[in-house]
Write a protein that holds these residues in place. Structure first.
Motif, PDB file in Angstrom:
ATOM      1  N   LYS A  67       0.845  -1.190   0.000  1.00  0.00           N
ATOM      2  CA  LYS A  67       0.000   0.000   0.000  1.00  0.00           C
ATOM      3  C   LYS A  67       0.885   1.246   0.000  1.00  0.00           C
ATOM      4  O   LYS A  67       1.970   1.229   0.572  1.00  0.00           O
ATOM      5  N   GLU A  76       0.388   3.907   1.609  1.00  0.00           N
ATOM      6  CA  GLU A  76       0.495   4.478   2.949  1.00  0.00           C
ATOM      7  C   GLU A  76       1.583   3.809   3.785  1.00  0.00           C
ATOM      8  O   GLU A  76       1.956   4.313   4.848  1.00  0.00           O
ATOM      9  N   ALA A 113       4.496   6.051   4.437  1.00  0.00           N
ATOM     10  CA  ALA A 113       4.183   7.296   5.148  1.00  0.00           C
ATOM     11  C   ALA A 113       5.280   7.759   6.095  1.00  0.00           C
ATOM     12  O   ALA A 113       5.287   8.910   6.518  1.00  0.00           O
ATOM     13  N   GLY A 172      -0.830   8.859   7.271  1.00  0.00           N
ATOM     14  CA  GLY A 172      -0.980   7.643   6.487  1.00  0.00           C
ATOM     15  C   GLY A 172      -2.163   7.647   5.549  1.00  0.00           C
ATOM     16  O   GLY A 172      -2.636   6.592   5.133  1.00  0.00           O
ATOM     17  N   ARG A 173      -2.657   8.845   5.202  1.00  0.00           N
ATOM     18  CA  ARG A 173      -3.810   8.905   4.293  1.00  0.00           C
ATOM     19  C   ARG A 173      -3.373   8.516   2.885  1.00  0.00           C
ATOM     20  O   ARG A 173      -2.436   9.096   2.334  1.00  0.00           O
ATOM     21  N   PRO A 174      -4.044   7.522   2.289  1.00  0.00           N
ATOM     22  CA  PRO A 174      -3.627   6.994   0.981  1.00  0.00           C
ATOM     23  C   PRO A 174      -3.509   8.054  -0.116  1.00  0.00           C
ATOM     24  O   PRO A 174      -2.512   8.091  -0.838  1.00  0.00           O
ATOM     25  N   ASN A 213      -0.485  10.497   0.406  1.00  0.00           N
ATOM     26  CA  ASN A 213       0.795   9.823   0.158  1.00  0.00           C
ATOM     27  C   ASN A 213       0.966   9.472  -1.314  1.00  0.00           C
ATOM     28  O   ASN A 213       2.075   9.549  -1.853  1.00  0.00           O
ATOM     29  N   ILE A 251      -4.035   6.036  12.034  1.00  0.00           N
ATOM     30  CA  ILE A 251      -3.891   5.823  10.590  1.00  0.00           C
ATOM     31  C   ILE A 251      -5.090   5.052  10.047  1.00  0.00           C
ATOM     32  O   ILE A 251      -5.653   5.392   9.003  1.00  0.00           O
ATOM     33  N   SER A 298      -7.884   6.611   7.492  1.00  0.00           N
ATOM     34  CA  SER A 298      -8.071   5.942   6.208  1.00  0.00           C
ATOM     35  C   SER A 298      -9.539   5.574   5.991  1.00  0.00           C
ATOM     36  O   SER A 298     -10.090   5.768   4.901  1.00  0.00           O
TER      37      SER A 298
END
Length: 269
Positions: free
Chosen positions: A37, A39, A42, A102-104, A107, A200, A204
């Motif tokens: 992923k 994230e 991050a 850690g937001r997809p 990032n 996180i 998300s």
């Protein structure tokens, strides 16, 4: 040259249309990682090593923490990255507060920019002699060596205190307090890491919820248009949108509405 390469990357650049799958494949192949992923990058360590690859000697890799879990440790990595950007006179703004969450999407956007930048340096030709695994292992060894030196000093101090307090003097209490304090600090660190992971996950989930809610709201607004709301297809969609019981699917009833109006597409024509 680096500043000029960064200046050509605008928000409408094709870089921002590169999918997360391609970004992950590029990172994993380039740095010999196995990220699943976006994230997972991050912490900022991956970004630091990508800059180290295209600008050898500029990034102080011995300071980069690849095991960063807490926001505090992640921020330290981004400080290193920001210093590198300043040295190279890159005007790119690093939104650290968003990235460490850690937001997809945040990032992904930053990694899209970074891929475009790396590709633009030296025409996208990377140094074949660069060994990412070896570079990381050296970095970790240096960090562990420094940590072990600190531990040795601490151990020596504890031994000295124990020797001086063998007669049961007041130093015994100090040693016990120091051990207890170290134990509590370790527990706090572990709890902080768990809290950071939970933050996180929550962020998300909220991002994904808001994304799908906005899509449903757009569909609802479209179905409320006077020229569309009387159509069987619109009624079927509304049936699904406004279903109150989550246990029973409204799909069969929606299908029934469409089935009862076989000529609706002919009417449209």
């Amino acid at each position: 040259m680096a500043a000029a390469a960064a200046a050509t990357i605008g928000m409408m650049d094709g870089a921002y249309f590169v999918g997360r799958g391609e970004i992950l494949s590029w990172i994993n192949a380039t740095l010999q990682l196995s990220l699943g992923k976006v994230e997972e990058a991050a912490s900022g360590a991956v970004q630091c090593q990508l800059m180290d690859m295209v600008h050898p000697g500029v990034v102080p890799m011995h300071k980069v923490n690849f095991d960063a879990k807490t926001e505090y440790d992640m921020i330290q990595n981004y400080k290193i990255l920001q210093d590198v950007f300043n040295k190279l006179r890159l005007s790119k703004n690093i939104e650290v507060n968003k990235l460490v969450k850690g937001r997809p999407l945040d990032n992904l956007e930053f990694l899209q920019w970074l891929k475009r930048y790396c590709d633009s340096v030296n025409g996208g030709i990377m140094n074949e002699n660069y060994n990412p695994v070896e570079r990381r292992s050296k970095c970790c060894k240096e960090r562990n060596l420094k940590g072990s030196n600190k531990s040795s000093k601490s151990l020596q101090a504890n031994r000295l205190s124990s020797a001086n307090s063998a007669d049961g003097g007041p130093c015994v209490g100090k040693v016990c307090n120091a051990i207890a304090e170290e134990h509590y600090i370790e527990q706090i660190q572990q709890l902080s890491e768990k809290i950071a992971d939970l933050k996180i996950s929550v962020d998300s989930a909220e991002k994904e919820r808001d994304f799908y809610f906005s899509k449903l709201r757009d569909i609802e607004i479209l179905c409320q248009r006077p020229e569309l709301e009387h159509l069987p297809m619109t009624k079927a969609i509304k049936k699904i949108l406004y279903a109150a019981d989550a246990r029973d699917s409204p799909l069969p009833e929606a299908n029934e509405i469409i089935t009862r109006s076989p000529g609706m597409f002919l009417d449209e024509a």
